[in-house]
Design a protein around this motif. Sequence first.
Motif, PDB file in Angstrom:
ATOM      1  N   ASN A   1     -34.594  32.469 -16.987  1.00  0.00           N
ATOM      2  CA  ASN A   1     -33.806  32.144 -18.179  1.00  0.00           C
ATOM      3  C   ASN A   1     -34.630  31.234 -19.083  1.00  0.00           C
ATOM      4  O   ASN A   1     -35.461  30.466 -18.596  1.00  0.00           O
TER       5      ASN A   1
ATOM      6  N   ALA B   1     -29.052  20.377 -22.017  1.00  0.00           N
ATOM      7  CA  ALA B   1     -29.881  21.541 -21.677  1.00  0.00           C
ATOM      8  C   ALA B   1     -28.998  22.749 -21.404  1.00  0.00           C
ATOM      9  O   ALA B   1     -27.962  22.638 -20.745  1.00  0.00           O
ATOM     10  N   HIS B   2     -29.390  23.881 -21.968  1.00  0.00           N
ATOM     11  CA  HIS B   2     -28.639  25.133 -21.792  1.00  0.00           C
ATOM     12  C   HIS B   2     -29.614  26.233 -21.384  1.00  0.00           C
ATOM     13  O   HIS B   2     -30.694  26.345 -21.960  1.00  0.00           O
ATOM     14  N   GLU B   3     -29.179  27.059 -20.434  1.00  0.00           N
ATOM     15  CA  GLU B   3     -29.962  28.251 -20.084  1.00  0.00           C
ATOM     16  C   GLU B   3     -29.407  29.428 -20.881  1.00  0.00           C
ATOM     17  O   GLU B   3     -28.190  29.519 -21.084  1.00  0.00           O
TER      18      GLU B   3
ATOM     19  N   LEU C   1     -34.813  27.971 -21.447  1.00  0.00           N
ATOM     20  CA  LEU C   1     -34.104  26.690 -21.393  1.00  0.00           C
ATOM     21  C   LEU C   1     -34.193  26.036 -22.764  1.00  0.00           C
ATOM     22  O   LEU C   1     -35.273  25.922 -23.342  1.00  0.00           O
TER      23      LEU C   1
ATOM     24  N   TYR D   1     -38.644  27.439 -19.346  1.00  0.00           N
ATOM     25  CA  TYR D   1     -38.026  28.513 -18.562  1.00  0.00           C
ATOM     26  C   TYR D   1     -37.650  28.004 -17.179  1.00  0.00           C
ATOM     27  O   TYR D   1     -38.319  27.117 -16.648  1.00  0.00           O
ATOM     28  N   VAL D   2     -36.588  28.580 -16.625  1.00  0.00           N
ATOM     29  CA  VAL D   2     -36.206  28.283 -15.239  1.00  0.00           C
ATOM     30  C   VAL D   2     -35.840  29.592 -14.557  1.00  0.00           C
ATOM     31  O   VAL D   2     -35.341  30.527 -15.206  1.00  0.00           O
TER      32      VAL D   2
ATOM     33  N   MET E   1     -30.368  33.747 -22.551  1.00  0.00           N
ATOM     34  CA  MET E   1     -31.231  34.930 -22.727  1.00  0.00           C
ATOM     35  C   MET E   1     -30.745  35.688 -23.964  1.00  0.00           C
ATOM     36  O   MET E   1     -29.624  35.473 -24.433  1.00  0.00           O
TER      37      MET E   1
ATOM     38  N   SER F   1     -25.334  29.625 -20.892  1.00  0.00           N
ATOM     39  CA  SER F   1     -24.362  28.740 -20.244  1.00  0.00           C
ATOM     40  C   SER F   1     -23.398  28.155 -21.274  1.00  0.00           C
ATOM     41  O   SER F   1     -22.285  27.768 -20.921  1.00  0.00           O
ATOM     42  N   PHE F   2     -23.808  28.113 -22.553  1.00  0.00           N
ATOM     43  CA  PHE F   2     -22.953  27.523 -23.585  1.00  0.00           C
ATOM     44  C   PHE F   2     -21.786  28.435 -23.964  1.00  0.00           C
ATOM     45  O   PHE F   2     -20.823  27.988 -24.559  1.00  0.00           O
TER      46      PHE F   2
END
Lengths: 202, 224
Positions: free
Chosen positions: A192, A162-164, A194, A183-184, A166, A132-133
């Motif tokens: 993903n 918080a960033h998801e 976390l 993980y989420v 991979m 997400s970053f």
Amino acid sequence: MSTIDPRIHQVLDGEIQREALPPELRRQVELLEAAAALLAAAPKAESVEQRVMAALRRPAAPRRSRLVWWLVTPRAIVLRMRPVWTLALAAGLALLTLLPARVSRPDVGEEEGIAQFVARFPGARSVAVVGSFNDWRAGSIALEDRDHDGVWRGVVVLPTGAHEYMFVVDGERWVADPLAGRYVADDFGRENSLLIVRPVLQ
Amino acid sequence: MKLALLVLCVASPLAAQSLRTRLEGRVPAASIPVIDSLVQVAARESLPTDPLVQKAVEGGAKHVSSERIVKAVELNLDQLRRAQELLRRAGDTPPATPAEVITVVSARKRGLADSVIARIVAALPGEPRGTALHAVADLVAHHFSGDSAADLILEAVHQGLRGVRLLDVSSAAIQETQRGHTHAEALARIRSELPNVPAPPPPPRTTVQRARRPVASGGQQPLH
């Protein structure tokens, strides 16, 4: 005690004729005469005065040569310093050693932190972090395996929070970070990782 | 008033254009109009829209089909609605900030029960709850019960700990279980030591990259 036959002395002094000597002594007489002739022909040695005057008249060596000569010639250097100045110098050197390490840290803002990614992918050609970053753009943050041991690393400045994310291995294989610890669900049937980035400047 | 209306009239089409620009080439073209409409619905309901766009581009990056991307965006819209409703029921004065809604969505996705989230929200009125919820979720992920995890974190808050220090509390409790203590023992031990919990090591000194953050993207969930 002379090792020269007395008959040779007599010949050199003109007391007896050379022909009266046996052939081997006659040969020695010839050698001695040749040596005497060489000594007589040698140039006359210069006096000390002449040598000094010759040195004074010789032109001075170029400045560069003199500098090189001064630099390479061993010399004793004596440094006198009060103990208080020695301590101050040591403290200054210690500061110079420690400060660059502090300022070498990247320019990290109040709302930013540092994230370290480590992953083991033996045989991989490339590993990137996507999340997400970076708007899920593959390839914008590449990890490195400098010693080719299969362990890929990267350190990234990220906004706090918080960033998801991979890992993308070889540009096509999406893998969750096994070391993430958080993980989420990604809503596409996988998970993903976390990451929670802490502010560096707390 | 006229100026505000003018700004609104100009801003809305610009935002829609910006959204389409962000999605074009990143998601299947067929899904863009549907995602666009879902984002507009979220905006009308005062919900944060960025998580929806993020989910769409994530699906595109993972080469997910158009249908699955739309389903995931719809699911996320529903999660945002539920989070907003949970905050309202827990006593938050509406409208909830986008950051709070996103935080609650994340906590729910990490497996926290609504009752535990509501407890944290109600116990910390007017305070950021992001790290508190993440700290509780960390403990729940390591098989602590939601309520006992919330008890510990709220106790830490009462002892004066805030922000990322709450994550240190959950880390310390997890480490206790890794040393062989039961969950109850770990909680009791850390509770007795509050507010003194060890801080994590400083970040490494090495070559650092900087993430290229997209314009107008709030990809991260705020850390509060």
